[in-house]
Design a protein around this motif. Structure first.
Motif, short mmCIF file in Angstrom:
data_model
loop_
_atom_site.label_atom_id
_atom_site.label_comp_id
_atom_site.label_asym_id
_atom_site.label_seq_id
_atom_site.Cartn_x
_atom_site.Cartn_y
_atom_site.Cartn_z
N GLN A 262 14.92 -6.61 -15.11
CA GLN A 262 13.53 -6.32 -14.74
C GLN A 262 13.57 -5.63 -13.39
N VAL A 263 12.91 -4.49 -13.30
CA VAL A 263 12.83 -3.77 -12.03
C VAL A 263 11.39 -3.81 -11.53
N PHE A 264 11.24 -4.24 -10.28
CA PHE A 264 9.92 -4.25 -9.64
C PHE A 264 9.86 -3.15 -8.58
N LEU A 265 8.89 -2.26 -8.73
CA LEU A 265 8.60 -1.29 -7.67
C LEU A 265 7.54 -1.93 -6.78
N VAL A 266 7.91 -2.15 -5.52
CA VAL A 266 7.00 -2.82 -4.57
C VAL A 266 6.25 -1.76 -3.79
N LEU A 267 4.93 -1.84 -3.80
CA LEU A 267 4.08 -0.85 -3.12
C LEU A 267 3.09 -1.55 -2.20
N ASN A 268 2.86 -0.93 -1.07
CA ASN A 268 1.87 -1.41 -0.11
C ASN A 268 0.49 -0.94 -0.54
N LEU A 269 -0.47 -1.85 -0.63
CA LEU A 269 -1.82 -1.49 -1.07
C LEU A 269 -2.50 -0.52 -0.11
N ASN A 270 -2.02 -0.44 1.13
CA ASN A 270 -2.60 0.48 2.12
C ASN A 270 -2.17 1.93 1.91
N THR A 271 -1.19 2.16 1.04
CA THR A 271 -0.67 3.51 0.86
C THR A 271 -1.73 4.44 0.29
N GLN A 272 -1.88 5.61 0.88
CA GLN A 272 -2.88 6.56 0.41
C GLN A 272 -2.57 7.02 -1.01
N TYR A 273 -3.63 7.34 -1.73
CA TYR A 273 -3.50 7.68 -3.15
C TYR A 273 -2.54 8.86 -3.36
N LYS A 274 -2.64 9.87 -2.52
CA LYS A 274 -1.76 11.04 -2.64
C LYS A 274 -0.31 10.63 -2.45
N ASP A 275 -0.05 9.75 -1.47
CA ASP A 275 1.33 9.29 -1.23
C ASP A 275 1.82 8.43 -2.39
N LEU A 292 5.08 -3.46 -11.33
CA LEU A 292 4.65 -3.32 -9.93
C LEU A 292 4.42 -4.67 -9.26
N ILE A 293 4.74 -4.71 -7.98
CA ILE A 293 4.27 -5.77 -7.10
C ILE A 293 3.53 -5.08 -5.97
N VAL A 294 2.27 -5.44 -5.79
CA VAL A 294 1.43 -4.79 -4.77
C VAL A 294 1.27 -5.76 -3.60
N THR A 295 1.62 -5.30 -2.41
CA THR A 295 1.66 -6.16 -1.23
C THR A 295 0.54 -5.86 -0.24
N LYS A 296 0.35 -6.80 0.68
CA LYS A 296 -0.52 -6.65 1.85
C LYS A 296 -1.98 -6.46 1.49
N LEU A 297 -2.40 -7.23 0.50
CA LEU A 297 -3.83 -7.23 0.14
C LEU A 297 -4.69 -7.65 1.33
N ASP A 298 -4.14 -8.49 2.19
CA ASP A 298 -4.89 -9.01 3.33
C ASP A 298 -5.04 -8.01 4.45
N GLU A 299 -4.32 -6.89 4.40
CA GLU A 299 -4.32 -5.95 5.51
C GLU A 299 -5.14 -4.70 5.25
N THR A 300 -5.94 -4.72 4.20
CA THR A 300 -6.73 -3.54 3.88
C THR A 300 -8.18 -3.90 3.64
N ASP A 301 -9.08 -2.97 3.97
CA ASP A 301 -10.50 -3.14 3.70
C ASP A 301 -10.89 -2.53 2.35
#
Length: 349
Positions: A262-275, A292-301
């Motif tokens: 199983q491969v998990f691509l870890v992404l920061n939720l703050n990353t801009q859509y284009k990036d 996917l694992i999406v991180t840092k839900l607490d750090e974004t509005d």
């Protein structure tokens, strides 16, 4: 009653003129500076206008009115004048946005890409929040498959630098060891950052699990065989810039040493859509089968970016992290739970 509109160079001059010509009986209805029309009129000094009301019963009104030039005065009917004012006010009033438009604006503020919002709103049959909730839920389920949380033995964690892979692995390890009583072994191939290796070793010691360091891709089968009695083997990889092709080739070689994984691509939720689009496109050249694992839900509005990520990848979201605490701040991703969280932040009234 008569309504007169008078113009002059400035407000003080007009006030003096009104007092002299009409006395204290004149009632000022409005007073404003009028600009010249056109773009360049904003930079030219305009004249002043005042609208006053006079009692028709004053005997000398016709005499005083004649003293004003045609450029300075305009006699209008009071009712007509009031009607004109109302018409001007209606023209200047901006139309109130519809509930659907307010929803769209609010979803944009949450970070959802406008094209995706338009697609969602096509399925909303009314302005009721219940219909929006169902449309969002259906969209998420359409965009990404449901993730099976029965993890296999070997699990790789990949992703850009700084997204929180090491901490995420520690959280999942704690979840499996403390809550599900599984045997977990940690392998780290992140030899680029000594601090990351030491951090993972610290977590391993606290949780009472074994940890090994991989220095070469060829060592992967050896360690998998060595720990074949483990329920799960979590393999941390170095953060790779999606612009560094050499490092990405090394990662591809590492992943290629194990077939069943199983491969998990870890992404920061703050990353801009284009990036996100660029990152996903590059990682898909390395491996196409990942979740996917999406991180840092607490750090974004703007938590709506998760919908952008789902739209871009068409992959399942397995977990979301909501802080730095181990093991508390990680949750299995559930579409309905996420939609409730999103709509709790959306202004729809």
């Amino acid at each position: 009653m008569r309504i007169l509109k008078l113009t002059g160079k400035n407000e003080i001059a007009l006030q003096q003129q009104i007092k002299k010509e009409y006395g204290v009986g004149a009632v000022v209805i409005s007073s404003q500076q009028e600009r010249h029309p056109g773009l360049f009129g904003k930079f030219k000094k305009g004249h002043w206008s005042m609208t006053i009301a006079l009692d028709d019963e004053e005997e000398d009104l016709p005499v005083r009115t004649k003293k004003l030039s045609e450029e300075q005065s305009e006699v209008v009917d009071a009712d007509k004048f009031i009607q004109q004012i109302h018409e001007i006010q209606e023209q200047e009033k901006e139309p109130e946005p519809s509930p659907t438009q307010m929803l769209k604006t609010s979803l944009i503020e949450e970070g959802i890409h406008e094209e995706i919002i338009d697609e969602i709103l096509q399925h909303v049959k009314s302005d009721d929040i219940t219909h929006l909730s169902k449309a969002l839920y259906d969209t998420l389920n359409k965009l990404m498959p449901r993730f099976n949380h029965n993890l296999p033995k070997v699990n790789f964690f990949i992703g850009p630098t700084g997204v929180g892979k090491t901490t995420t692995i520690a959280k999942l390890t704690a979840m499996k060891v403390l809550q599900q009583h599984k045997k977990v072994v940690l392998l780290t191939a992140d030899t680029y950052r000594i601090a990351a290796v030491e951090q993972l070793k610290t977590y391993a010691e606290i949780l009472g699990v074994n940890i090994e360091t991989i220095y070469d891709a060829d060592e992967v089968p050896k360690y998998i065989e060595k720990w074949k009695d483990a329920d799960h083997i979590f393999i941390d990889t170095a953060g790779r810039s999606h612009k560094n092709l050499e490092q990405l080739c090394e990662l591809k070689e590492l992943l290629g040493r194990c077939d069943n994984k199983q491969v998990f691509l870890v992404l920061n939720l703050n990353t801009q859509y284009k990036d996100v689009q660029n990152i996903v496109a590059i990682y898909q050249t390395i491996i196409d089968d990942f979740s996917l694992i999406v991180t840092k839900l607490d750090e974004t509005d703007g938590i709506g970016n998760l919908i952008n990520i789902a739209s871009c990848t068409k992959k399942s979201v397995a977990y979301m992290t909501t802080g730095q605490s181990v093991p508390e701040d990680i949750d299995k991703f559930e579409s309905l739970k996420y939609i409730k969280l999103l709509l709790g932040r959306v202004k729809y009234e």
